[in-house]
Design an enzyme around this catalytic site. Structure first.
Site, PDB file in Angstrom:
ATOM      1  N   ASP A  50       0.951  -0.983   0.146  1.00 27.25           N
ATOM      2  CA  ASP A  50       0.160  -0.170  -0.022  1.00 27.25           C
ATOM      3  C   ASP A  50       0.948   0.991  -0.039  1.00 27.25           C
ATOM      4  OD1 ASP A  50      -3.278   0.420   1.031  1.00 27.25           O
ATOM      5  OD2 ASP A  50      -2.103   2.176   0.851  1.00 27.25           O
ATOM      6  N   ASN A  98      -5.519  -4.582  -6.418  1.00 28.20           N
ATOM      7  CA  ASN A  98      -6.684  -4.076  -5.789  1.00 28.20           C
ATOM      8  C   ASN A  98      -6.629  -2.506  -5.613  1.00 28.20           C
ATOM      9  OD1 ASN A  98      -9.127  -4.087  -4.102  1.00 28.20           O
ATOM     10  ND2 ASN A  98      -7.575  -3.326  -2.651  1.00 28.20           N
ATOM     11  N   TYR A 164     -13.273   7.538 -14.051  1.00 29.98           N
ATOM     12  CA  TYR A 164     -13.159   6.459 -13.248  1.00 29.98           C
ATOM     13  C   TYR A 164     -13.909   5.265 -14.082  1.00 29.98           C
ATOM     14  CZ  TYR A 164     -13.954   3.129  -9.681  1.00 29.98           C
ATOM     15  OH  TYR A 164     -14.071   2.142  -8.623  1.00 29.98           O
ATOM     16  N   LYS A 168     -11.740   2.049 -15.615  1.00 33.42           N
ATOM     17  CA  LYS A 168     -12.218   0.525 -15.180  1.00 33.42           C
ATOM     18  C   LYS A 168     -12.644  -0.220 -16.417  1.00 33.42           C
ATOM     19  CE  LYS A 168     -11.615   0.945 -10.833  1.00 33.42           C
ATOM     20  NZ  LYS A 168     -10.534  -0.088 -10.112  1.00 33.42           N
ATOM     21  N   THR A 199     -16.311   1.699   1.404  1.00 33.09           N
ATOM     22  CA  THR A 199     -15.025   1.771   1.790  1.00 33.09           C
ATOM     23  C   THR A 199     -14.853   3.362   1.324  1.00 33.09           C
ATOM     24  OG1 THR A 199     -14.379   1.597  -0.864  1.00 33.09           O
ATOM     25  CG2 THR A 199     -14.386  -0.256   0.387  1.00 33.09           C
TER      26      THR A 199
END
Length: 260
Positions: A50, A98, A164, A168, A199
């Site tokens: 991360d 991810n 976005y 994707k 999230t």
């Protein structure tokens, strides 16, 4: 360095995680952290990667894994994360790519070049660079699995964040193309496509979504879908994750071919 672990069968299965070596990017929180915890509980050796190294370290400490700081938009950081897994645990069996961010801008007066570059760098480049880094290690292990977090925004358009949706959609195109290409190497490639999940990525939008009555996915439901996906014999699939439905691969219509 940790002693090398005997390799499992080259296809990672949800009920055969003992000894599997996994790399999880964006693993410091949200979906990545949930999956990392379940992998660790199943006996996998997990490297939590991360850009927030403190968050990655906390998750790794919980599950007895390792952690590494990784800005997925940089090729060298992806290479370093994969090398860390191989150095510490002897190989790599599973790469969960991810890490993700929203763009926070549109294509009108609110367009911001730095935000655009960040969103494309993390959401698309991070998958491309992650795949490139993982393939040699997976091949050396005799095969394995790559899972990329895409989104339902990669299957349908979302007017509130077209940038976005664009990256994707690109991830889904990449996964669908790589599936058959990497199958001969024993590498399975899948995409995980959740709708809005609870999230940090939905940020300030959560109250508005709730006010509109839009159901928000629990992170645990996305993790459930991840492990269901592992047991698929397919490759190049895009698994939708939406409230109230059992996750499965989305069926794309065949494109019209040329007429003779």
């Amino acid at each position: 360095m940790t002693a090398e672990i005997p390799a499992p069968a080259n296809v990672v299965r949800a009920d055969r995680l003992e000894g599997v070596v996994a790399l999880v990017t964006g693993g410091g929180n949200g979906i990545g952290a949930a999956v990392a915890r379940r992998l660790g509980a199943g006996g996998a050796r997990v490297v939590v990667a991360d850009v927030d190294e403190d968050a990655a370290g906390r998750v790794a400490a919980e599950i007895g894994g390792a952690h590494v700081r990784c800005d997925v938009s940089l090729p060298a950081d992806n290479q370093r994360a994969v090398a860390a897994a191989v150095d510490w645990y002897g190989r790599l069996d599973l790469a969960f790519l991810n890490a993700g961010v929203v763009s926070g801008c549109g294509l009108g007066d609110d367009f911001d070049l730095s935000r655009y570059r960040l969103a494309m760098g993390v959401n698309l480049d991070g998958v491309v660079f992650g795949v490139r880094a993982a393939i040699p290690a997976l091949r050396a292990a005799g095969g394995g699995t790559i899972v990329a977090t895409a989104s339902m925004a990669g299957i349908v358009g979302i007017p509130n964040d077209p940038i976005y949706a664009a990256n994707k959609h690109a991830v889904i195109g990449l996964v669908r193309s790589l599936g058959p290409e990497l199958r001969p190497s024993g590498i399975k490639v899948q995409a995980l496509c959740p709708s809005f999940a609870d999230t940090a990525i939905i940020g300030d939008s959560k109250p508005l979504l709730e006010e509109m009555g839009f159901p928000i996915l629990e992170v645990s439901a996305v993790a459930d879908a991840f492990f269901r996906l592992l047991d698929s014999d397919g490759t190049g699939e895009c698994w939708f994750v939406v409230p109230g439905r059992e996750s499965e691969p989305f069926t794309f219509r065949r494109a019209p071919g040329p007429r003779v």
